[in-house]
Design a protein around this motif. Sequence first.
Motif, short mmCIF file in Angstrom:
data_model
loop_
_atom_site.label_atom_id
_atom_site.label_comp_id
_atom_site.label_asym_id
_atom_site.label_seq_id
_atom_site.Cartn_x
_atom_site.Cartn_y
_atom_site.Cartn_z
N LEU A 243 0.70 -1.19 -0.11
CA LEU A 243 0.07 -0.07 -0.02
C LEU A 243 0.88 1.43 0.03
O LEU A 243 1.61 1.49 0.85
CB LEU A 243 -0.95 0.05 1.19
CG LEU A 243 -2.01 1.15 1.33
CD1 LEU A 243 -3.09 0.95 0.21
CD2 LEU A 243 -2.60 1.29 2.90
N GLN A 244 0.72 2.23 -0.88
CA GLN A 244 1.39 3.46 -1.15
C GLN A 244 0.32 4.61 -1.05
O GLN A 244 -0.79 4.57 -0.91
CB GLN A 244 2.37 3.38 -2.39
CG GLN A 244 3.23 2.42 -2.30
CD GLN A 244 3.97 2.24 -3.71
OE1 GLN A 244 3.28 2.80 -4.80
NE2 GLN A 244 5.02 1.44 -3.87
N SER A 245 0.96 5.99 -1.00
CA SER A 245 0.31 7.11 -1.17
C SER A 245 -0.66 7.27 -0.03
O SER A 245 -1.67 7.86 -0.31
CB SER A 245 -0.15 7.30 -2.48
OG SER A 245 0.36 7.16 -3.51
N GLU B 294 -9.31 3.45 1.48
CA GLU B 294 -10.15 2.28 1.56
C GLU B 294 -9.86 1.43 0.38
O GLU B 294 -9.91 1.88 -0.60
CB GLU B 294 -11.72 2.58 1.73
CG GLU B 294 -12.04 3.22 2.71
CD GLU B 294 -13.51 3.50 2.84
OE1 GLU B 294 -14.26 3.24 1.98
OE2 GLU B 294 -14.00 3.85 4.00
N ILE B 295 -9.47 0.14 0.40
CA ILE B 295 -9.00 -0.53 -0.72
C ILE B 295 -9.86 -2.00 -0.43
O ILE B 295 -10.45 -2.29 0.60
CB ILE B 295 -7.58 -1.01 -0.73
CG1 ILE B 295 -7.28 -1.78 0.40
CG2 ILE B 295 -6.87 0.19 -1.03
CD1 ILE B 295 -5.63 -2.06 0.46
N HIS B 296 -9.70 -2.88 -1.47
CA HIS B 296 -10.32 -4.22 -1.37
C HIS B 296 -9.44 -5.36 -1.59
O HIS B 296 -8.43 -5.33 -2.40
CB HIS B 296 -11.59 -4.40 -2.34
CG HIS B 296 -12.66 -3.51 -2.58
ND1 HIS B 296 -13.59 -3.97 -1.51
CD2 HIS B 296 -12.84 -2.45 -2.70
CE1 HIS B 296 -14.76 -2.86 -1.38
NE2 HIS B 296 -14.20 -1.88 -2.31
N CYS B 297 -9.46 -6.49 -0.61
CA CYS B 297 -8.58 -7.42 -0.79
C CYS B 297 -8.53 -7.90 -2.23
O CYS B 297 -9.68 -8.34 -2.87
CB CYS B 297 -8.80 -8.30 0.04
SG CYS B 297 -7.91 -9.86 0.14
N LEU B 298 -7.37 -8.34 -2.86
CA LEU B 298 -7.43 -8.64 -4.30
C LEU B 298 -7.94 -10.45 -4.40
O LEU B 298 -8.08 -10.92 -5.32
CB LEU B 298 -6.08 -8.70 -4.65
CG LEU B 298 -5.41 -7.22 -4.85
CD1 LEU B 298 -3.88 -7.37 -5.37
CD2 LEU B 298 -6.34 -6.70 -5.84
#
Length: 243
Positions: free
Chosen positions: A67-69, A77-81
Amino acid sequence: MSKSHPYVVNCEKCNADIRVTFQASLLHQNTDVLGYLNLQACSPVDLVLQDSEFVVGCLNCTTEGVLQSLSYGQRKEIHCLHCHSKLSILIEAAHFHLIHVQPQEETAHIRQKKLRDPTVQAGKPLPDYGTCSHFRKSCRWLRFSCCGRAYPCDFCHNDDQDHEMELATRMICGYCAKEQPYNNEKPCIACGNMTLKGTHSSHWEGGQGCRNKIKMSRNWLKKTRRRKKINLNRQENVSKPFT
């Protein structure tokens, strides 16, 4: 930079050897320790999130990713790949704490060099209370959104960076080093001190003026209207051509 691969550089001013090693730790909602720094001939100043990489792991399927930036005060907020679960990360601020390590018995007789305290410590004032040579009444550091770094003012930012400046969205109080959203009018949310000295005066109060409308004369509006009429008549007389 890791424990097995230290970062080594020479000081630009005195050519001293600077060595930094970082030992990461598991960070989750029940602990706020990101890791440990082993420093030689230097002291930490700030953690720039935009230049950092974090390895995040999903609690449902244990899948890890980079995770960056990241930015202070902004939820990422992101989603698991793998399982597509929603992951949420929020970092309000970062502080450094000095840990005194007891020397071993065989090296106890060797005089230990005194370590410098970190520049930004929670509850302690910033150097010179956050002021600089450009603004002596601004007791704060501004965290600019363009690079994620904290500087006392925009001139200090431009002197150290070569990119175009963007307005700061967060600031660090010069009295207690509390990082918080940018605000010019309200005091610090932690210590209650005003980060700008002399922001209130009897002459001009934030563009509202210093006149008390309750104590003013009732004929004040009439006087103002009369003055406007006099000025308009003067302008009309000046604009009339001579015959």
